[in-house]
Design a protein around this motif. Sequence first.
Motif, PDB file in Angstrom:
ATOM      1  N   LEU A 228       0.784  -1.237   0.000  1.00  0.00           N
ATOM      2  CA  LEU A 228       0.000   0.000   0.000  1.00  0.00           C
ATOM      3  C   LEU A 228       0.817   1.288   0.000  1.00  0.00           C
ATOM      4  N   PRO A 229       2.023   1.354   0.604  1.00  0.00           N
ATOM      5  CA  PRO A 229       2.811   2.584   0.441  1.00  0.00           C
ATOM      6  C   PRO A 229       3.138   2.915  -1.006  1.00  0.00           C
ATOM      7  N   GLY A 230       2.816   2.015  -1.920  1.00  0.00           N
ATOM      8  CA  GLY A 230       2.986   2.319  -3.340  1.00  0.00           C
ATOM      9  C   GLY A 230       2.180   3.521  -3.793  1.00  0.00           C
ATOM     10  N   LEU A 231       1.179   3.953  -2.995  1.00  0.00           N
ATOM     11  CA  LEU A 231       0.429   5.164  -3.337  1.00  0.00           C
ATOM     12  C   LEU A 231       1.349   6.381  -3.427  1.00  0.00           C
ATOM     13  N   PHE A 232       2.481   6.339  -2.727  1.00  0.00           N
ATOM     14  CA  PHE A 232       3.436   7.434  -2.846  1.00  0.00           C
ATOM     15  C   PHE A 232       3.935   7.566  -4.286  1.00  0.00           C
ATOM     16  N   GLY A 233       3.963   6.456  -5.032  1.00  0.00           N
ATOM     17  CA  GLY A 233       4.363   6.527  -6.426  1.00  0.00           C
ATOM     18  C   GLY A 233       3.420   7.393  -7.240  1.00  0.00           C
ATOM     19  N   ILE A 234       2.111   7.249  -6.993  1.00  0.00           N
ATOM     20  CA  ILE A 234       1.126   8.100  -7.681  1.00  0.00           C
ATOM     21  C   ILE A 234       1.329   9.558  -7.271  1.00  0.00           C
ATOM     22  N   TYR A 235       1.588   9.786  -5.988  1.00  0.00           N
ATOM     23  CA  TYR A 235       1.838  11.145  -5.505  1.00  0.00           C
ATOM     24  C   TYR A 235       3.035  11.766  -6.220  1.00  0.00           C
ATOM     25  N   PHE A 236       4.119  11.008  -6.364  1.00  0.00           N
ATOM     26  CA  PHE A 236       5.312  11.539  -7.022  1.00  0.00           C
ATOM     27  C   PHE A 236       5.037  11.863  -8.491  1.00  0.00           C
ATOM     28  N   ILE A 237       4.248  11.025  -9.157  1.00  0.00           N
ATOM     29  CA  ILE A 237       3.931  11.280 -10.565  1.00  0.00           C
ATOM     30  C   ILE A 237       3.098  12.552 -10.710  1.00  0.00           C
ATOM     31  N   VAL A 238       2.031  12.641  -9.917  1.00  0.00           N
ATOM     32  CA  VAL A 238       1.135  13.793 -10.029  1.00  0.00           C
ATOM     33  C   VAL A 238       1.836  15.076  -9.588  1.00  0.00           C
ATOM     34  N   ALA A 239       2.675  14.980  -8.534  1.00  0.00           N
ATOM     35  CA  ALA A 239       3.365  16.168  -8.025  1.00  0.00           C
ATOM     36  C   ALA A 239       4.654  16.466  -8.786  1.00  0.00           C
TER      37      ALA A 239
END
Length: 465
Positions: A228-239
């Motif tokens: 679940l910490p993989g959500l940080f990957g989406i954060y890095f892409i969007v940000a």
Amino acid sequence: MTERLAAVIGACMRRLETPRGRAVFWVFTALLFLGGGVLTVLRAEFPKKRLIETPVYASPVDMGESKDEQSEWRSSEFRGFRQIGYGVMLEDRDPYKLDPHKGLMHIRAYPPFFAMFFFPFSILWKVPGLGSGLFYAVGFALALLSAWYLSRWARDPDAEEDDRGEGFGRFALLFLLLAPMALNVMLRSETDMYILFPLALAFYLLAQRRYQALAGALLGLAACIKVLPGLFGIYFIVARRWRALGGMIAVGVLCMIILPLMVWGPARTEALYTSWTKVVVGPYFDKGATSFVSGYRPSNQSLTSAFHRWFAQKPLAGGEQAAGIEAIKPTRQTVSRIVKILQLGTLLGLAILWAARGGRREPATLAALTATVPCGILILSEVSLTTHHVTLLLPLAAVLVRWDVLKDERAARWLWVLPVWVLAIVLTSVVKPAAPLLLATVLTLIACAALAAGDRPSARAQGSV
């Protein structure tokens, strides 16, 4: 009310800063460490009752929780994790295949890399208490380090704060806020402290805009242990934080592909990932977490679990008709649809926030943005156990440190999330089915999102653009 609460929190930190306050804090911490360690080791590796005079085990995989004919054991996750670490690494076992003859009675969602992660604690099984004691001691140290780094994210790295001894009160207060939940995690020998620390250190690095690739690598390691910490990957892409994303991907490839291929070889690596996909990943996306875990237990404080406990229609006996409030409750399918809409709305709102504010350079904004990610994980996941909520220390630190170090009056208006967290912990032990930790998660998410959305660029940041 805000001023009174701020005064109380400030007084607590100042008291902890005094020599007597420090001494009391460290004595309390030492007693907590020793008492918790004894109970943890007893629960993990010493049987509650011996069913034969002298139990003999050829492997720790034989020490099953429900099918062991030599001993009865206390509740602890350590033995199950040890079965995975030892069984997968040394006995070519499949951790996603139930085997009542070897004690593997519970399927866990961890990816195959988890066996490598836990193996160092599994190999020590012949000396009772050594593996669980080491696992506990490292977890306790990680709890202290997590609070330490989270208390310092707004500190000027060129300042001499250490020499003046400032900041101890913030660190001590954050650890005391974490301690009840951390102790619960460690008594059960859960892995959450090993997830919290890389998140906390990455939080510190991301807010400081230092070693961004290392921050991403830490979060990639956490995601390889628990997906679940993989959500940080989406954060890095969007940000648009590409260095951090690169570090996360690099560690993901290392831990999920290269190391398994080196240790297990192509055939066994493929077999383990195939089994994980068929038993965990596929059913999760098809039927939800209940396809491999038992029901929506009160310890599951996720949005999905709470809504199903609150609103799902109870099964009716033959010929029985719903009456009163039961007659208007939605079906399980309707509840699932409502939850999915709320989760998609949460993800969309976070994505908009991350895209709009991701280019900012101020530590305060970066901390608030990063703190929204663990809140999003807890809401988006179908399984957010009480122990998983230790990650809420990140948003609590974002609010507290903004107010205390940066003298942010806007953060002062959100300080009430700290007593809400304490109240949620208390209520969880009394009315757990009501999901008080879900409420705390939503409120801390709103607090950090509001702070990030309302931030204005500083003159220094404007000049550097």
